[in-house]
Design a protein around this motif. Structure first.
Motif, mmCIF file in Angstrom:
data_model
loop_
_atom_site.group_PDB
_atom_site.id
_atom_site.type_symbol
_atom_site.label_atom_id
_atom_site.label_comp_id
_atom_site.label_asym_id
_atom_site.label_seq_id
_atom_site.Cartn_x
_atom_site.Cartn_y
_atom_site.Cartn_z
ATOM 1 N N UNK A 1 3.998 -2.107 -11.810
ATOM 2 C CA UNK A 1 3.812 -0.653 -11.791
ATOM 3 C C UNK A 1 4.735 0.071 -12.769
ATOM 4 N N UNK A 2 5.672 -0.625 -13.370
ATOM 5 C CA UNK A 2 6.668 -0.012 -14.261
ATOM 6 C C UNK A 2 6.054 0.820 -15.394
ATOM 7 N N UNK A 3 4.993 0.373 -16.083
ATOM 8 C CA UNK A 3 4.429 1.220 -17.142
ATOM 9 C C UNK A 3 3.931 2.570 -16.627
ATOM 10 N N UNK A 4 3.357 2.588 -15.444
ATOM 11 C CA UNK A 4 2.907 3.857 -14.865
ATOM 12 C C UNK A 4 4.087 4.717 -14.451
ATOM 13 N N UNK A 5 5.126 4.084 -13.913
ATOM 14 C CA UNK A 5 6.332 4.813 -13.515
ATOM 15 C C UNK A 5 7.003 5.440 -14.750
ATOM 16 N N UNK A 6 7.100 4.698 -15.851
ATOM 17 C CA UNK A 6 7.696 5.218 -17.079
ATOM 18 C C UNK A 6 6.907 6.396 -17.610
ATOM 19 N N UNK A 7 5.592 6.290 -17.554
ATOM 20 C CA UNK A 7 4.742 7.384 -18.013
ATOM 21 C C UNK A 7 4.981 8.638 -17.177
ATOM 22 N N UNK A 8 5.156 8.459 -15.900
ATOM 23 C CA UNK A 8 5.400 9.576 -15.009
ATOM 24 C C UNK A 8 6.756 10.223 -15.295
ATOM 25 N N UNK A 9 7.759 9.422 -15.561
ATOM 26 C CA UNK A 9 9.093 9.941 -15.884
ATOM 27 C C UNK A 9 9.040 10.727 -17.194
ATOM 28 N N UNK A 10 8.327 10.256 -18.199
ATOM 29 C CA UNK A 10 8.213 10.964 -19.476
ATOM 30 C C UNK A 10 7.570 12.333 -19.291
ATOM 31 N N UNK B 1 0.824 -1.199 0.000
ATOM 32 C CA UNK B 1 0.000 0.000 0.000
ATOM 33 C C UNK B 1 0.865 1.260 0.000
ATOM 34 N N UNK B 2 1.979 1.230 0.711
ATOM 35 C CA UNK B 2 2.910 2.369 0.689
ATOM 36 C C UNK B 2 3.415 2.628 -0.721
ATOM 37 N N UNK B 3 3.773 1.566 -1.423
ATOM 38 C CA UNK B 3 4.288 1.692 -2.797
ATOM 39 C C UNK B 3 3.220 2.253 -3.734
ATOM 40 N N UNK B 4 2.006 1.748 -3.603
ATOM 41 C CA UNK B 4 0.905 2.187 -4.461
ATOM 42 C C UNK B 4 0.543 3.641 -4.159
ATOM 43 N N UNK B 5 0.450 3.999 -2.886
ATOM 44 C CA UNK B 5 0.085 5.375 -2.523
ATOM 45 C C UNK B 5 1.201 6.366 -2.851
ATOM 46 N N UNK B 6 2.441 5.909 -2.835
ATOM 47 C CA UNK B 6 3.551 6.757 -3.260
ATOM 48 C C UNK B 6 3.402 7.102 -4.745
ATOM 49 N N UNK B 7 3.085 6.097 -5.552
ATOM 50 C CA UNK B 7 2.835 6.328 -6.977
ATOM 51 C C UNK B 7 1.643 7.261 -7.154
ATOM 52 N N UNK B 8 0.586 7.039 -6.397
ATOM 53 C CA UNK B 8 -0.604 7.890 -6.481
ATOM 54 C C UNK B 8 -0.246 9.347 -6.178
ATOM 55 N N UNK B 9 0.535 9.577 -5.138
ATOM 56 C CA UNK B 9 0.938 10.936 -4.775
ATOM 57 C C UNK B 9 1.711 11.622 -5.877
ATOM 58 N N UNK B 10 2.598 10.876 -6.536
ATOM 59 C CA UNK B 10 3.367 11.454 -7.643
ATOM 60 C C UNK B 10 2.486 11.728 -8.851
ATOM 61 N N UNK B 11 1.491 10.867 -9.088
ATOM 62 C CA UNK B 11 0.554 11.093 -10.195
ATOM 63 C C UNK B 11 -0.311 12.327 -9.923
#
Length: 116
Positions: free
Chosen positions: A103-112, A26-36
């Motif tokens: 989660x890598x595809x979402x992380x890549x999208x965020x980096x782009x 949940x920490x990992x998912x919510x961290x991604x959510x916060x960055x999105x």
């Protein structure tokens, strides 16, 4: 006032236990959510816990279908992996045994978005 009434647990009611995310997941998912959210891509989320799966959905707007849905299905742990990433149309974008890989595809999208 000293009477103690025991609460019903899933075992005592005969119901199946729910699938849930662990604290690190949940920490990992919510961290991604916060960055999105910080990137302006998501504005809302939903958590769903059921007897077979647990799901996290990220929304661009509250009234829409989720842009991405992360599902944990322990029944698939020994087959294709317990993690599934669904896209906006319900298309499976990634499956796997490791949450970070899914989660890598979402992380890549965020980096782009940050670079561009």
């Amino acid at each position: 006032m000293e009477n103690v009434t025991p609460l019903r647990t899933p075992r005592s009611t005969g119901a199946e236990p729910q699938v849930a995310f662990t604290r690190p997941e949940l920490d990992r998912i919510l961290s991604l959510y916060g960055r999105m959210v910080a990137a302006g891509l998501w504005r809302d989320y939903a958590l769903t816990f059921g007897p077979r799966t647990a799901s996290f959905s990220g929304f661009r707007r509250t009234a829409e279908n989720p842009e991405a849905r992360i599902v944990k299905d322990p029944a698939l742990r020994l087959k294709q992996g317990e993690w599934i990433l669904y896209g906006e149309g319900g298309v499976v974008l990634k499956r796997g045994h490791d949450l970070a890989g899914v989660l890598a595809p979402l992380e890549r999208r965020l980096v782009k978005i940050v670079e561009g």
